[in-house]
Design an enzyme around this catalytic site. Structure first.
Site, PDB file in Angstrom:
ATOM      1  N   HIS A 267       7.160   0.788  -0.900  1.00 56.18           N
ATOM      2  CA  HIS A 267       7.960   0.634   0.332  1.00 56.18           C
ATOM      3  C   HIS A 267       7.065   0.315   1.516  1.00 56.18           C
ATOM      4  O   HIS A 267       5.952   0.846   1.620  1.00 56.18           O
ATOM      5  CB  HIS A 267       8.701   1.937   0.671  1.00 56.18           C
ATOM      6  CG  HIS A 267       9.813   2.240  -0.272  1.00 56.18           C
ATOM      7  ND1 HIS A 267      11.110   1.850  -0.046  1.00 56.18           N
ATOM      8  CD2 HIS A 267       9.816   2.873  -1.467  1.00 56.18           C
ATOM      9  CE1 HIS A 267      11.873   2.234  -1.057  1.00 56.18           C
ATOM     10  NE2 HIS A 267      11.109   2.863  -1.945  1.00 56.18           N
TER      11      HIS A 267
ATOM     12  N   ASN B 186       7.966   3.938  -6.301  1.00 56.79           N
ATOM     13  CA  ASN B 186       8.121   2.489  -6.118  1.00 56.79           C
ATOM     14  C   ASN B 186       7.618   2.141  -4.712  1.00 56.79           C
ATOM     15  O   ASN B 186       7.530   3.005  -3.832  1.00 56.79           O
ATOM     16  CB  ASN B 186       9.582   2.061  -6.346  1.00 56.79           C
ATOM     17  CG  ASN B 186      10.562   2.764  -5.434  1.00 56.79           C
ATOM     18  OD1 ASN B 186      10.221   3.729  -4.753  1.00 56.79           O
ATOM     19  ND2 ASN B 186      11.791   2.303  -5.408  1.00 56.79           N
TER      20      ASN B 186
ATOM     21  N   ASN C 230      16.857  -3.737 -11.441  1.00 55.88           N
ATOM     22  CA  ASN C 230      17.478  -4.298 -10.244  1.00 55.88           C
ATOM     23  C   ASN C 230      18.473  -5.390 -10.648  1.00 55.88           C
ATOM     24  O   ASN C 230      18.408  -5.927 -11.761  1.00 55.88           O
ATOM     25  CB  ASN C 230      16.406  -4.917  -9.339  1.00 55.88           C
ATOM     26  CG  ASN C 230      15.656  -3.864  -8.541  1.00 55.88           C
ATOM     27  OD1 ASN C 230      16.242  -2.878  -8.099  1.00 55.88           O
ATOM     28  ND2 ASN C 230      14.361  -4.085  -8.351  1.00 55.88           N
TER      29      ASN C 230
ATOM     30  N   CYS D 263      14.687   4.954  -8.810  1.00 48.88           N
ATOM     31  CA  CYS D 263      15.756   4.723  -7.829  1.00 48.88           C
ATOM     32  C   CYS D 263      16.257   6.099  -7.384  1.00 48.88           C
ATOM     33  O   CYS D 263      16.799   6.856  -8.194  1.00 48.88           O
ATOM     34  CB  CYS D 263      16.887   3.925  -8.477  1.00 48.88           C
ATOM     35  SG  CYS D 263      18.321   3.780  -7.405  1.00 48.88           S
TER      36      CYS D 263
ATOM     37  N   CYS E 296      19.367   3.236   0.279  1.00 55.72           N
ATOM     38  CA  CYS E 296      18.237   3.249  -0.654  1.00 55.72           C
ATOM     39  C   CYS E 296      17.597   4.635  -0.540  1.00 55.72           C
ATOM     40  O   CYS E 296      17.063   4.997   0.517  1.00 55.72           O
ATOM     41  CB  CYS E 296      17.235   2.155  -0.288  1.00 55.72           C
ATOM     42  SG  CYS E 296      15.762   2.176  -1.325  1.00 55.72           S
TER      43      CYS E 296
ATOM     44  N   GLY F 177      13.930   4.614  -0.226  1.00 57.05           N
ATOM     45  CA  GLY F 177      13.662   4.045   1.094  1.00 57.05           C
ATOM     46  C   GLY F 177      13.829   5.090   2.189  1.00 57.05           C
ATOM     47  O   GLY F 177      13.052   5.122   3.163  1.00 57.05           O
TER      48      GLY F 177
ATOM     49  N   ASN G 226      18.737   7.108  -5.257  1.00 60.60           N
ATOM     50  CA  ASN G 226      20.174   7.391  -5.278  1.00 60.60           C
ATOM     51  C   ASN G 226      20.690   7.523  -6.712  1.00 60.60           C
ATOM     52  O   ASN G 226      21.574   8.336  -6.993  1.00 60.60           O
ATOM     53  CB  ASN G 226      20.936   6.277  -4.544  1.00 60.60           C
ATOM     54  CG  ASN G 226      20.703   6.320  -3.038  1.00 60.60           C
ATOM     55  OD1 ASN G 226      20.644   7.403  -2.446  1.00 60.60           O
ATOM     56  ND2 ASN G 226      20.557   5.167  -2.418  1.00 60.60           N
TER      57      ASN G 226
ATOM     58  N   GLU H 154      16.202  -4.235  -0.267  1.00 53.72           N
ATOM     59  CA  GLU H 154      15.587  -3.760  -1.509  1.00 53.72           C
ATOM     60  C   GLU H 154      14.978  -4.903  -2.321  1.00 53.72           C
ATOM     61  O   GLU H 154      15.624  -5.943  -2.511  1.00 53.72           O
ATOM     62  CB  GLU H 154      16.630  -3.060  -2.388  1.00 53.72           C
ATOM     63  CG  GLU H 154      17.013  -1.690  -1.898  1.00 53.72           C
ATOM     64  CD  GLU H 154      17.752  -0.916  -2.971  1.00 53.72           C
ATOM     65  OE1 GLU H 154      17.470  -1.103  -4.176  1.00 53.72           O
ATOM     66  OE2 GLU H 154      18.636  -0.122  -2.608  1.00 53.72           O
ATOM     67  N   ARG H 155      13.785  -4.655  -2.815  1.00 57.78           N
ATOM     68  CA  ARG H 155      13.166  -5.563  -3.785  1.00 57.78           C
ATOM     69  C   ARG H 155      14.158  -5.781  -4.943  1.00 57.78           C
ATOM     70  O   ARG H 155      14.695  -4.815  -5.488  1.00 57.78           O
ATOM     71  CB  ARG H 155      11.874  -4.899  -4.298  1.00 57.78           C
ATOM     72  CG  ARG H 155      11.156  -5.632  -5.394  1.00 57.78           C
ATOM     73  CD  ARG H 155       9.912  -4.894  -5.852  1.00 57.78           C
ATOM     74  NE  ARG H 155      10.190  -3.627  -6.522  1.00 57.78           N
ATOM     75  CZ  ARG H 155       9.288  -2.916  -7.205  1.00 57.78           C
ATOM     76  NH1 ARG H 155       8.047  -3.342  -7.296  1.00 57.78           N
ATOM     77  NH2 ARG H 155       9.621  -1.765  -7.781  1.00 57.78           N
TER      78      ARG H 155
ATOM     79  N   ASN I  58       9.899  -2.929  -1.264  1.00 56.14           N
ATOM     80  CA  ASN I  58      11.173  -2.632  -0.611  1.00 56.14           C
ATOM     81  C   ASN I  58      10.882  -2.532   0.893  1.00 56.14           C
ATOM     82  O   ASN I  58       9.892  -1.901   1.288  1.00 56.14           O
ATOM     83  CB  ASN I  58      11.729  -1.300  -1.124  1.00 56.14           C
ATOM     84  CG  ASN I  58      12.055  -1.346  -2.608  1.00 56.14           C
ATOM     85  OD1 ASN I  58      13.033  -1.963  -3.013  1.00 56.14           O
ATOM     86  ND2 ASN I  58      11.224  -0.702  -3.433  1.00 56.14           N
TER      87      ASN I  58
END
Ligand SMILES: N[C@@H](CCC[C@H](N)C(=O)O)C(=O)O
Length: 295
Positions: free
Chosen positions: A179, A177, A68, A77, A237, A240, A79, A228-229, A210
């Site tokens: 959320h 991750n 990040n 991630c 995201c 997300g 994307n 986002e975290r 997130n």
């Protein structure tokens, strides 16, 4: 910085901004401070949401490492998986590539259609569509992870006065991750920034979280913004968007497939009933190349 200058590719996935560094031959292990320095728009890279290293893998076509903008190394991630998937598909004659991450393996393939051809003068990049199989969402409280046992369809968390919370009972999902997804029609900048930054470090989330703000517009359409975290409010995201669809479908608010409109574009998320996997389709843009500043 102790590493020599090296080339990078600047890409985005629905506006989520990445610097991608190829680390097949030469390892790339920036420190937290180095990542933070690179993310500072003053370095000349123009800022980014995530720094991405593409490393060799014994079990996949590549291993994707994610930092990040605040320097933290994180699991995955969505994307960026589309972006790295696109690069690997272009570099090989494969129809599908496997990309491993700290959050687990994924596969990427080209999706039908190409959105926009780019500006012939070169001022805008061509956009391509890629689908990633993100695997199955992890729905047990210990997998998110939460610090205590709760039903992740709606966890005991609220923001605002105890008798009139402005946000409450978000869904919690791990897409590799962590959320949480609040259902709300308040998506203005100040509200998302203020409450997102508050929830990101709440003690319920030992690894941070997130924070999604999902406005369900129809059974097949969600408007989403994500704090986002480690990166703050971004234009998109991917994980997300997957988490928002999963959380919405589990609450009966949407079907298992929906368009998710984010600030930087549109993603299609399909939580396949047969496999239990979440498929994310969306745009990828290559913006340009350059060299990281030398140490
Ligand atoms: N932009 C991402 C998510 C990047 C990592 C995230 N901020 C985290 O800390 O988990 C995406 O497209 O999924």
């Amino acid at each position: 910085m102790s590493q020599p200058a090296r080339p990078y590719i600047r890409m985005n996935g629905a506006g989520n901004a990445f610097i991608v560094v190829q680390a097949f031959e030469e390892p790339f292990h920036p420190t937290e401070d180095q990542v933070r320095a690179l993310a500072d728009p003053a370095t000349g890279l123009g800022g980014f949401d995530q720094l991405i290293g593409v490393e060799p893998s014994e079990t996949a076509d590549a291993f994707m490492r994610v930092w990040n903008a605040d320097g933290s190394m994180v699991e995955t991630c969505g994307n960026a998986l589309r972006c790295v998937g696109w690069l690997l598909l272009q570099a090989t004659d494969k129809e599908e590539v496997v990309i491993d991450t700290l959050g687990g393996p994924t596969t990427a393939r080209r999706a039908a259609g190409r959105v926009g051809s780019g500006d012939p003068e070169g001022s805008t990049a061509a956009t391509h569509q890629v689908t990633v199989d993100m695997g199955a969402p992890r729905l047990d409280w210990s997998q998110v992870p939460l610090s205590e046992d709760m039903d992740t369809r709606g966890i005991e968390l609220q923001v605002g006065p105890i008798d009139a919370p402005v946000l409450h009972t978000p869904g919690a999902v791990s897409m590799g991750n962590p959320h949480v997804v609040f259902f709300t029609d308040r998506l203005d900048d100040a509200f998302v920034r203020g409450s997102g930054s508050l929830v990101e470090h709440h003690p319920l989330f030992p690894e941070g979280v997130n924070v999604g703000f999902a406005d369900v517009l129809a059974r097949d359409h969600i408007r989403l913004r994500v704090w986002e975290r480690g990166a703050g409010l971004t234009l998109a995201c991917g994980t997300g968007a997957c988490a928002a669809l999963v959380a919405s479908a589990r609450r009966g608010l949407t079907d298992r497939k929906a368009a998710v409109t984010v600030d930087g574009g549109e993603l299609t998320i399909d939580w396949d009933e047969a496999s239990g996997h979440v498929f994310m389709t969306g745009p990828v843009e290559v913006e340009g190349t350059g060299f990281l500043p030398a140490a």
